[in-house]
Motif scaffolding. Structure first.
Motif, PDB file in Angstrom:
ATOM      1  N   LEU A  36       0.803  -1.215   0.000  1.00  0.00           N
ATOM      2  CA  LEU A  36       0.000   0.000   0.000  1.00  0.00           C
ATOM      3  C   LEU A  36       0.844   1.278   0.000  1.00  0.00           C
ATOM      4  O   LEU A  36       0.568   2.189  -0.801  1.00  0.00           O
ATOM      5  N   PRO A  37       1.888   1.411   0.838  1.00  0.00           N
ATOM      6  CA  PRO A  37       2.681   2.650   0.775  1.00  0.00           C
ATOM      7  C   PRO A  37       3.340   2.863  -0.591  1.00  0.00           C
ATOM      8  O   PRO A  37       3.479   4.011  -1.042  1.00  0.00           O
ATOM      9  N   LEU A  38       3.746   1.780  -1.252  1.00  0.00           N
ATOM     10  CA  LEU A  38       4.335   1.899  -2.586  1.00  0.00           C
ATOM     11  C   LEU A  38       3.306   2.402  -3.590  1.00  0.00           C
ATOM     12  O   LEU A  38       3.625   3.217  -4.471  1.00  0.00           O
ATOM     13  N   MET A  39       2.074   1.932  -3.461  1.00  0.00           N
ATOM     14  CA  MET A  39       1.021   2.386  -4.375  1.00  0.00           C
ATOM     15  C   MET A  39       0.669   3.847  -4.117  1.00  0.00           C
ATOM     16  O   MET A  39       0.336   4.584  -5.042  1.00  0.00           O
ATOM     17  N   HIS A  40       0.733   4.284  -2.870  1.00  0.00           N
ATOM     18  CA  HIS A  40       0.537   5.703  -2.569  1.00  0.00           C
ATOM     19  C   HIS A  40       1.604   6.558  -3.260  1.00  0.00           C
ATOM     20  O   HIS A  40       1.295   7.575  -3.898  1.00  0.00           O
ATOM     21  N   ALA A  41       2.854   6.128  -3.141  1.00  0.00           N
ATOM     22  CA  ALA A  41       3.971   6.940  -3.621  1.00  0.00           C
ATOM     23  C   ALA A  41       4.172   6.849  -5.128  1.00  0.00           C
ATOM     24  O   ALA A  41       4.565   7.831  -5.768  1.00  0.00           O
ATOM     25  N   GLN A  42       3.883   5.687  -5.717  1.00  0.00           N
ATOM     26  CA  GLN A  42       4.268   5.452  -7.106  1.00  0.00           C
ATOM     27  C   GLN A  42       3.083   5.321  -8.056  1.00  0.00           C
ATOM     28  O   GLN A  42       3.235   5.562  -9.261  1.00  0.00           O
ATOM     29  N   ALA A  43       1.922   4.906  -7.577  1.00  0.00           N
ATOM     30  CA  ALA A  43       0.775   4.680  -8.459  1.00  0.00           C
ATOM     31  C   ALA A  43      -0.307   5.731  -8.297  1.00  0.00           C
ATOM     32  O   ALA A  43      -1.355   5.643  -8.954  1.00  0.00           O
ATOM     33  N   GLY A  44      -0.084   6.722  -7.425  1.00  0.00           N
ATOM     34  CA  GLY A  44      -1.061   7.786  -7.256  1.00  0.00           C
ATOM     35  C   GLY A  44      -2.315   7.383  -6.513  1.00  0.00           C
ATOM     36  O   GLY A  44      -3.353   8.049  -6.621  1.00  0.00           O
ATOM     37  N   LEU A  45      -2.251   6.323  -5.733  1.00  0.00           N
ATOM     38  CA  LEU A  45      -3.422   5.860  -4.981  1.00  0.00           C
ATOM     39  C   LEU A  45      -3.619   6.752  -3.758  1.00  0.00           C
ATOM     40  O   LEU A  45      -2.702   6.931  -2.946  1.00  0.00           O
ATOM     41  N   SER A  46      -4.803   7.310  -3.615  1.00  0.00           N
ATOM     42  CA  SER A  46      -5.095   8.149  -2.453  1.00  0.00           C
ATOM     43  C   SER A  46      -5.386   7.284  -1.237  1.00  0.00           C
ATOM     44  O   SER A  46      -5.667   6.087  -1.353  1.00  0.00           O
ATOM     45  N   ALA A  47      -5.340   7.907  -0.057  1.00  0.00           N
ATOM     46  CA  ALA A  47      -5.624   7.161   1.168  1.00  0.00           C
ATOM     47  C   ALA A  47      -7.055   6.635   1.174  1.00  0.00           C
ATOM     48  O   ALA A  47      -7.307   5.492   1.569  1.00  0.00           O
ATOM     49  N   GLY A  48      -8.010   7.454   0.719  1.00  0.00           N
ATOM     50  CA  GLY A  48      -9.405   7.002   0.682  1.00  0.00           C
ATOM     51  C   GLY A  48      -9.607   5.845  -0.271  1.00  0.00           C
ATOM     52  O   GLY A  48     -10.331   4.885   0.034  1.00  0.00           O
ATOM     53  N   ALA A  49      -8.975   5.920  -1.453  1.00  0.00           N
ATOM     54  CA  ALA A  49      -9.091   4.821  -2.414  1.00  0.00           C
ATOM     55  C   ALA A  49      -8.439   3.558  -1.866  1.00  0.00           C
ATOM     56  O   ALA A  49      -8.927   2.437  -2.092  1.00  0.00           O
ATOM     57  N   GLY A  50      -7.339   3.732  -1.126  1.00  0.00           N
ATOM     58  CA  GLY A  50      -6.711   2.571  -0.510  1.00  0.00           C
ATOM     59  C   GLY A  50      -7.633   1.884   0.481  1.00  0.00           C
ATOM     60  O   GLY A  50      -7.687   0.651   0.553  1.00  0.00           O
TER      61      GLY A  50
END
Length: 445
Positions: free
Chosen positions: A46-60
């Protein structure tokens, strides 16, 4: 003599007898694939997707919720379609589908597609869990109780392996490689569990003799991340007891406690790594997740052993208080030491709480106790990410504080359970058809 004949017949119909440890190892591999990797690898990625894939906390949080909804659907399928629980094809198909969903995650940046993939992955994880647990409870029911506990440790092993994988990949690769690596790891575990012997059809199972009066009452094997399908293996063996208002009171307190635990624990189970990485170097979060898995490996067997020496309400209260402290620690105290202590406390308790709660429900002999408890737990898991989602715009620390508060509320309910709990009531024992269990031995409260 009569008890030995069906046992030999069952062995002939299902291949040669083999060491129970082979079954433990294969079930552990299945649980490591379905739960440790398939379900929980999302936490360190999840932290990698936040930083690299543009995933927001809410979407996560939405992706996590989709996985938990799928898990509940798969668990319900295991109850409504009992043939699935005894199907090698269903087990192997679920393992293949799970591997496919993990491998497909990197091919898109669409949140809608990710939600569908995690939903399907959740259903596959639940079916794998249901089939593996039912197989363990049936095939190892005449063996020492610690064997199923070690098999459930496969969940912790899968968490540790997936955490090590992400930890090794993050300096040299991206979030996509992490998903592909997790798919490869799941494929290896699938191969190891491919020949797991599933639960036998009822007609071919050996009859069970009543337990001698000197033996401890049979309890359900410790369940890790519990599935509703566990009920198919335990409740079907239960003797329906007479109920009383006090039994309802104790079970209500247990149900409330376990449902609240589902809400609180899943927040840490989903966001712990991301929360730690907010205040610590990136490797600390993944390293902490490895420690969660390592602590979880022996925890089911350990808490089951402790349950033979201390009362279940006392153990449940202790485990919940320890877990709440572990969840809150990284939000209150920064640094590497706090992160690692938090990971250890969480890993050592989240399987243990399930072990104790399900055993307490069976001890009370409340009808369909496992199904009811795991239903509340599963709904709690769905609600957890949704409840904390509004807090995530400010980071993860507030979410962890709220989760720890919910687990403390679960501990308060466990404290209520302690009042007058019938410690010596004895759990129901399975019997062969036509037999009656002996009355529970009297004991003071």
């Amino acid at each position: 003599m009569s008890a030995e004949i069906p046992r030999r017949s069952s062995a002939r119909s299902d291949g040669p007898a083999r060491s129970p440890w082979v079954h433990v190892a294969q079930a552990a591999a299945a649980l490591a694939a379905g739960m440790g990797v398939g379900r929980f690898v999302y936490t360190p990625i999840l932290p990698l997707m936040h930083a690299q894939a543009g995933l927001s906390a809410g979407a996560g949080a939405n992706l996590a919720t989709a996985n938990y909804v799928g898990y509940l659907a798969g668990a319900l399928a295991g109850i409504l379609l009992p043939a699935l629980v005894r199907s090698s094809t269903a087990l192997r198909g679920s393992l293949i589908v799970l591997t496919g969903t993990l491998a497909t995650m990197p091919f898109t940046h669409s949140i809608a597609v990710w939600i569908v993939l995690r939903l399907v992955a959740g259903a596959a994880s639940a079916l794998i869990f249901v089939i593996a647990v039912s197989s363990l409870l049936r095939r190892l029911r005449t063996h020492p109780a610690h064997l199923p506990g070690w098999a459930f440790g496969g969940v912790g092993a899968g968490i540790a392996l997936s955490g090590l994988l992400v930890l090794a990949l993050r300096p040299v690769a991206d979030w996509q490689a992490a998903w592909w690596g997790s798919a490869g790891l799941t494929a290896v575990l699938t191969a190891l569990s491919w020949n797991l012997r599933v639960e036998l059809p009822p007609a071919t199972e050996p009859a069970m003799e009543p337990a001698p009066a000197t033996e401890p009452a049979m309890e359900p094997a410790p369940a890790t991340e519990p599935a509703l399908g566990t009920a198919t293996a335990t409740d079907s063996l239960a003797v329906t007891p007479a109920r009383s208002p006090r039994t309802h009171r104790w079970f209500t307190a247990l149900f409330v406690s376990y449902t609240l635990e589902g809400v609180g624990y899943i927040v840490a189970g989903t966001f712990l790594v991301a929360a730690i990485e907010q205040a610590s170097p990136g490797w600390i979060g993944s390293g902490a997740w490895v420690l969660v898995g390592l602590a979880a490996v022996p925890s089911s067997a350990l808490w089951a052993w402790l349950g033979r020496r201390w009362s279940r309400p006392d153990l449940l209260l202790a485990a919940l208080v320890i877990q709440a402290a572990g969840i809150a620690l990284p939000a209150l105290v920064g640094g590497v030491a706090a992160a690692l202590i938090s990971a250890f406390l969480f890993g050592a308790t989240f399987l243990g709480v399930s072990t104790i709660a399900l055993a307490a429900g069976a001890h009370l002999r409340f009808p369909r106790s496992v199904a009811l408890l795991t239903a509340g737990y599963s709904v709690g898991q769905i609600l957890g990410p949704l409840v904390v989602s509004p807090l995530l715009r400010h980071g993860y620390h507030q979410a962890l504080i709220l989760a720890a508060s919910v687990v403390l509320a679960a501990a308060l309910a466990a404290a209520v359970l302690r009042i007058g709990f019938p410690h010596h009531a004895g759990a129901a024992r399975p019997t062969a058809p036509g037999r009656q269990t002996a009355p529970a031995r009297a004991g003071g409260q």
